[in-house]
Motif scaffolding. Structure first.
Motif, PDB file in Angstrom:
ATOM      1  N   ILE A 231      96.328 -17.425 -48.000  1.00  0.00           N
ATOM      2  CA  ILE A 231      97.261 -16.514 -48.659  1.00  0.00           C
ATOM      3  C   ILE A 231      97.189 -15.154 -47.969  1.00  0.00           C
ATOM      4  N   ALA A 232      98.329 -14.722 -47.413  1.00  0.00           N
ATOM      5  CA  ALA A 232      98.392 -13.425 -46.756  1.00  0.00           C
ATOM      6  C   ALA A 232      98.876 -12.330 -47.706  1.00  0.00           C
ATOM      7  N   ALA A 233      99.659 -12.715 -48.711  1.00  0.00           N
ATOM      8  CA  ALA A 233     100.172 -11.759 -49.695  1.00  0.00           C
ATOM      9  C   ALA A 233     100.711 -12.534 -50.876  1.00  0.00           C
ATOM     10  N   ALA A 234     100.754 -11.889 -52.034  1.00  0.00           N
ATOM     11  CA  ALA A 234     101.290 -12.519 -53.241  1.00  0.00           C
ATOM     12  C   ALA A 234     101.795 -11.444 -54.173  1.00  0.00           C
ATOM     13  N   GLY A 235     102.881 -11.764 -54.892  1.00  0.00           N
ATOM     14  CA  GLY A 235     103.426 -10.832 -55.853  1.00  0.00           C
ATOM     15  C   GLY A 235     104.932 -10.966 -55.945  1.00  0.00           C
ATOM     16  N   PRO A 236     105.602 -10.052 -56.644  1.00  0.00           N
ATOM     17  CA  PRO A 236     107.056 -10.079 -56.724  1.00  0.00           C
ATOM     18  C   PRO A 236     107.667  -9.935 -55.333  1.00  0.00           C
ATOM     19  N   PRO A 237     108.840 -10.553 -55.097  1.00  0.00           N
ATOM     20  CA  PRO A 237     109.438 -10.507 -53.754  1.00  0.00           C
ATOM     21  C   PRO A 237     109.577  -9.095 -53.192  1.00  0.00           C
ATOM     22  N   HIS A 238     109.977  -8.136 -54.017  1.00  0.00           N
ATOM     23  CA  HIS A 238     110.174  -6.777 -53.521  1.00  0.00           C
ATOM     24  C   HIS A 238     108.874  -6.185 -52.985  1.00  0.00           C
ATOM     25  N   ASP A 239     107.753  -6.532 -53.615  1.00  0.00           N
ATOM     26  CA  ASP A 239     106.463  -5.988 -53.180  1.00  0.00           C
ATOM     27  C   ASP A 239     105.901  -6.732 -51.981  1.00  0.00           C
TER      28      ASP A 239
END
Length: 279
Positions: A231-239
């Motif tokens: 996992i390189a990043a996770a969260g709402p699409p905008h973030d």
């Protein structure tokens, strides 16, 4: 129904392709897994729908270990559309969709009138009711994809796992299918013709791998970005979909704009400038 992956690693032929992934899709949420080719998206989803067993970690549905469930019980809760889904035998479309009802039937029992009605509604939901009598192998790629999505919906799951569900679909069909699963509830008959509520009205929990980042940004509540199986990043699409991350993970220069109607982040892409050669 929520789905939770905790510390999941997956090995294939002695090679670890997914490393210690922790992911959560809350009940009724649509969560996307994105990443470049070879990042481990399909491998991770195969573990979720039990085509592979994790080398480490757990996959849980509302706290229950999915891989410890009876196959029929698991199939009543979770339906999947793998990338390689299909059939080599020329069943009719109606017969292919009816396969989605098998987890709900006892033994080798015949399909009930309710099963037949659910299948017909599932086909209607994906705009493929007119294909019911056609042979599956004679369909176009887009038609096959819609039929397979109907089969998954006819299964009446609580969780839907989709690996590149927009493959072979034209632009209008891509939007229709993702809007359907984004807004869909778990009961195909939730709005029967007589106005009665269906057995369950709670929304599907959807976990999907998507190549198109703009579709992912528009329809997903959260995104998990995979790179080299991690996992390189996770969260709402905008973030998550920042120019910096897209340059690092996808190797592109991205320009962010807002969709004029939905407000969702949308992306325009350029190639990254090649590094200047040493003089």
């Amino acid at each position: 129904m929520r789905i939770e992956l905790t510390g999941v690693s997956v090995e294939v032929a002695g090679r670890r392709l997914v490393h210690d992934v922790t992911l959560r899709a809350g009940s009724g949420r649509m969560v996307g897994v994105v990443g470049p080719n070879g990042s481990g998206k399909s491998t991770l989803l195969r573990c979720v729908y039990r085509a592979l067993r994790p080398a480490t970690g757990t996959v849980r549905l509302d706290g229950a270990d999915l891989h410890a469930m009876d196959a029929r019980e698991g199939a009543r809760l979770l339906a999947a559309l793998p990338q390689e889904a299909g059939t080599e035998f020329d069943f009719t479309v109606a017969e292919v969709v009816a396969m989605g009802r098998l987890p709900h039937q006892r033994g080798a029992g015949r399909a009930s009138a309710e099963d037949t009605a659910r299948c017909a509604r599932a086909l209607a939901r994906v705009g493929a009711g007119h294909l019911a009598g056609r042979g599956f192998l004679g369909l176009s790629g887009g038609e096959k994809q819609r039929v397979l999505i109907a089969r998954a919906l006819a299964q009446d799951p609580r969780v839907l796992v989709l690996d590149e569900p927009t493959n072979h679909l034209d632009i209008a069909q891509q939007l229709e299918v993702l809007a359907l699963v984004r807004a869909g509830d778990t009961a195909p008959d939730a709005a029967d013709g007589d106005g009665r509520a269906g057995e369950r009205g709670d929304r599907l929990t959807v976990l999907t791998a998507l190549h198109d980042l703009n579709l992912a940004a528009r329809y997903c509540d959260e995104l998990y970005v995979l790179a080299h199986g991690r996992i390189a990043a996770a969260g709402p699409p905008h973030d998550v979909l920042t120019p910096e991350l897209l340059a690092e993970v996808f190797g592109v220069r991205a320009h962010r704009v807002r969709h004029p109607e939905t407000g969702a982040v949308q992306l325009l892409f350029d190639r990254l400038a090649a590094p200047a050669a040493d003089s």
